[in-house]
Write a protein that holds these residues in place. Sequence first.
Motif, short mmCIF file in Angstrom:
data_model
loop_
_atom_site.label_atom_id
_atom_site.label_comp_id
_atom_site.label_asym_id
_atom_site.label_seq_id
_atom_site.Cartn_x
_atom_site.Cartn_y
_atom_site.Cartn_z
N MET A 110 103.75 77.23 33.61
CA MET A 110 103.28 77.29 32.21
C MET A 110 101.76 77.21 32.14
N THR A 111 101.18 76.35 32.97
CA THR A 111 99.73 76.20 32.96
C THR A 111 99.08 77.52 33.39
N ARG A 112 99.63 78.11 34.46
CA ARG A 112 99.09 79.36 35.01
C ARG A 112 99.14 80.50 33.99
N HIS A 113 100.20 80.50 33.16
CA HIS A 113 100.38 81.63 32.24
C HIS A 113 100.02 81.29 30.79
N GLY A 114 99.35 80.16 30.60
CA GLY A 114 98.87 79.83 29.25
C GLY A 114 99.96 79.55 28.25
N ILE A 115 101.08 79.02 28.71
CA ILE A 115 102.18 78.70 27.79
C ILE A 115 101.99 77.25 27.32
N PRO A 116 101.94 77.02 26.00
CA PRO A 116 101.61 75.69 25.51
C PRO A 116 102.61 74.63 25.93
N THR A 117 102.11 73.57 26.56
CA THR A 117 102.96 72.48 27.06
C THR A 117 102.07 71.25 27.20
N ALA A 118 102.67 70.07 27.30
CA ALA A 118 101.88 68.85 27.42
C ALA A 118 101.05 68.89 28.70
N ARG A 119 99.82 68.37 28.62
CA ARG A 119 98.95 68.28 29.80
C ARG A 119 99.63 67.39 30.86
N HIS A 120 99.54 67.79 32.10
CA HIS A 120 100.27 67.04 33.12
C HIS A 120 99.52 66.94 34.45
N ILE A 171 109.24 56.94 43.82
CA ILE A 171 108.54 58.13 44.32
C ILE A 171 108.30 58.02 45.83
N GLY A 172 108.46 59.16 46.49
CA GLY A 172 108.15 59.22 47.92
C GLY A 172 109.24 58.64 48.81
N ASN A 173 110.23 58.01 48.18
CA ASN A 173 111.26 57.35 48.98
C ASN A 173 112.53 58.19 49.00
N SER A 174 112.46 59.34 49.66
CA SER A 174 113.59 60.27 49.58
C SER A 174 114.82 59.70 50.31
N ALA A 175 114.60 58.75 51.24
CA ALA A 175 115.72 58.16 51.96
C ALA A 175 116.66 57.44 50.99
N SER A 176 116.12 56.92 49.88
CA SER A 176 116.97 56.21 48.94
C SER A 176 117.24 57.06 47.70
N ASP A 177 117.20 58.38 47.87
CA ASP A 177 117.49 59.27 46.76
C ASP A 177 116.40 59.30 45.71
N GLY A 178 115.27 58.71 46.03
CA GLY A 178 114.18 58.70 45.06
C GLY A 178 113.55 60.09 44.95
N ALA A 179 112.77 60.30 43.89
CA ALA A 179 112.12 61.59 43.73
C ALA A 179 110.99 61.71 44.74
N THR A 180 110.80 62.89 45.29
CA THR A 180 109.69 63.05 46.21
C THR A 180 108.43 63.47 45.45
N LYS A 181 108.63 63.95 44.25
CA LYS A 181 107.50 64.37 43.42
C LYS A 181 107.75 63.90 42.01
N LEU A 182 106.68 63.58 41.31
CA LEU A 182 106.79 63.19 39.91
C LEU A 182 105.80 63.99 39.09
N VAL A 183 106.22 64.34 37.90
CA VAL A 183 105.29 64.93 36.94
C VAL A 183 105.01 63.86 35.90
N ILE A 184 103.76 63.62 35.61
CA ILE A 184 103.41 62.69 34.52
C ILE A 184 102.70 63.51 33.46
N GLU A 185 103.21 63.44 32.23
CA GLU A 185 102.61 64.27 31.20
C GLU A 185 102.37 63.50 29.91
N ASP A 186 101.50 64.07 29.06
CA ASP A 186 101.18 63.43 27.79
C ASP A 186 102.40 63.42 26.90
#
Length: 424
Positions: A110-120, A171-186
Motif C-alpha cells: 500500500m505504501t509503495r502504491h500510494g494507497i491510503p492506510t495508517a502509517r506503520h 515477537i521473534g520467538n517462533s519456537a513458541s508460535d510467536g510472530a516473527t514479524k510485527l507491524v505497528i501502526e497508527d
Amino acid sequence: MKLLVIGGGGREHALAWKLAQSARVKAVFVAPGNGGTARDKRYRNVAFESNEALADLAQNEGIAFTVVGPEVPLASGVVDVFRARGLRIFGPTQNAAQLESSKDFAKAFMTRHGIPTARHQTFTDPLAARAYVQQRGAPIVIKADGLAAGKGVVVAMTVEEAMAGLDSMQIGNSASDGATKLVIEDFLDGEEASFIVMCDGANVLTLATSQDHKRLLDADRGPNTGGMGAYSPAPVVTPTMHARVLREIIMPTIVGMAADGIPYSGFLYAGLMIDGEGGINALEFNCRMGDPETQPIMLRLKTDLVTLIDAAIDGRLDQVEAKWDRRAALGVVIAAYGYPSHPRTGDAITRLPDDDDDCIAFHAGTAASNNRLVTSGGRVLCVTALGETVRAAQKRAYRAVDEVAFDGLQFRRDIGHRALKIKR
Ligand code: AMP
Ligand code: GLY
C-alpha cells in the motif's frame, strides 16, 4: 455441471446455496462442508487431506470450476496446485494471497502504491518495537504478520496495553508460535465498512456493500469475534464514497498487483475505516469474501453466480453485470456457548426455523451425528433474511432466530443498529 466449494462455514454454505440455484448446476461438492450442506441433496460433502487431494477430486469428478472460501487454503497455494493441473479455480495465487497472509507485505504494498492506510513500521526486534511504541505513544495498533484467525491484532488505548500486547505476541520467538514479524501502526478513528469485489487480474466487479459487527455483545461491547452479524447494503458507503473507494483503494490495488507481476484474481475484501471528515483508509485486505458478510450479499444477488465466476476465471469480468435485490438483507450469527475464547461443541440443535425464499438459516459450526444435528464450532448458524428495509429484514431474521434452540446459544440483539441510526 458439477462445482466444488472449498470450506465449511456459513460463507461457504451461502456460496454453495447460490451456485446450486443455477439451472446449469447439477451438484455442488463442498469440502468439507457442514451439517447444513450434509442434509441437503443439492450438496455433497467431501473430506480431504491436502490441496493435492482437492485437485484429484476436481479431476476425477470433472468439476467445472472450484471456488475457495477461506484464507488458509489460499495462503497454502491451493490455486497454484489447481492451475498447474489446468483446473479452473477462482481465487488468488499463494503470492497474491499475501495481501492477507502477510500484514507486512500488505502495508509495504500500500505504501509503495500510494494507497491510503495508517502509517506503520515493521519490526523483528522486540526492543526496537518497544522503543517505537514509547516514541509514538497511544492509542496504537499492533499486528502479528501472519494469518491469525482474527486474533493477531491488539488495538491498544494506552502504552501499557501496547506493551502487554507486544509481550503476548512474543515477537521473534517462533519456537513458541510467536510472530516473527510485527507491524505497528497508527490508530485510526471512524466507522468501519467492508468493501468486497471480484477481480480477474485486471477488471473489477463490485459486490453489494455490507457491514459486519465484530464484537460479541450488544452495543459493540465485549471481545472481538469473526463477526456476529452483517447486513447489506451499508448506508455508510454512500454512492460518492463508493466511487472514491474504487478510485482510491480498489483500482490502485489491482493495477499495483499486476504491475508488481502478481496479478490478483479472486474475491478481494478491503476493510475500510471512514473518518468523520470523509477520509478513507484501508485497514486491511482479505483475499476472500467476508463471513458473515457473504450471507446477506448472496441473499441479495439476483444474477447467476456461475455466470459471474465463469467470467472472472476467463478474464471477462468487464463483460458481466451483477443485479441486486433492492431489498435489504441482514444476517444474525448464533454462536456456541463459550465463543469466542472456548466454544463448546456437541450441543444438540433441537429446533431450527424452516427456510423460505426470504429467510435462510445458513449453517457454519454444525455437524450431522447419528441423525442428530449438533454444534461443532464457534459460530453455529447465520440466520439471514430479506426485508423492504433494514428494520424489516432485522425483524424477519430475529423471528427466525427465536425458533433456534440449543444449549448455551448466544447472539446479538442489535445487528443492523448502525444502519438504523443513519437517516437517509
Ligand atoms: P485487521 O485484521 O487488520 O482488520 O484488524 C482487526 C480489527 O482491528 C479491525 O477490524 C479494526 O476494528 C481494528 N483495527 C485494525 N487496524 C486499526 C487501526 N489502524 N486503527 C484502529 N483500529 C484498527
Ligand atoms: N467478517 C470479517 C471477515 O470475514 O474477515
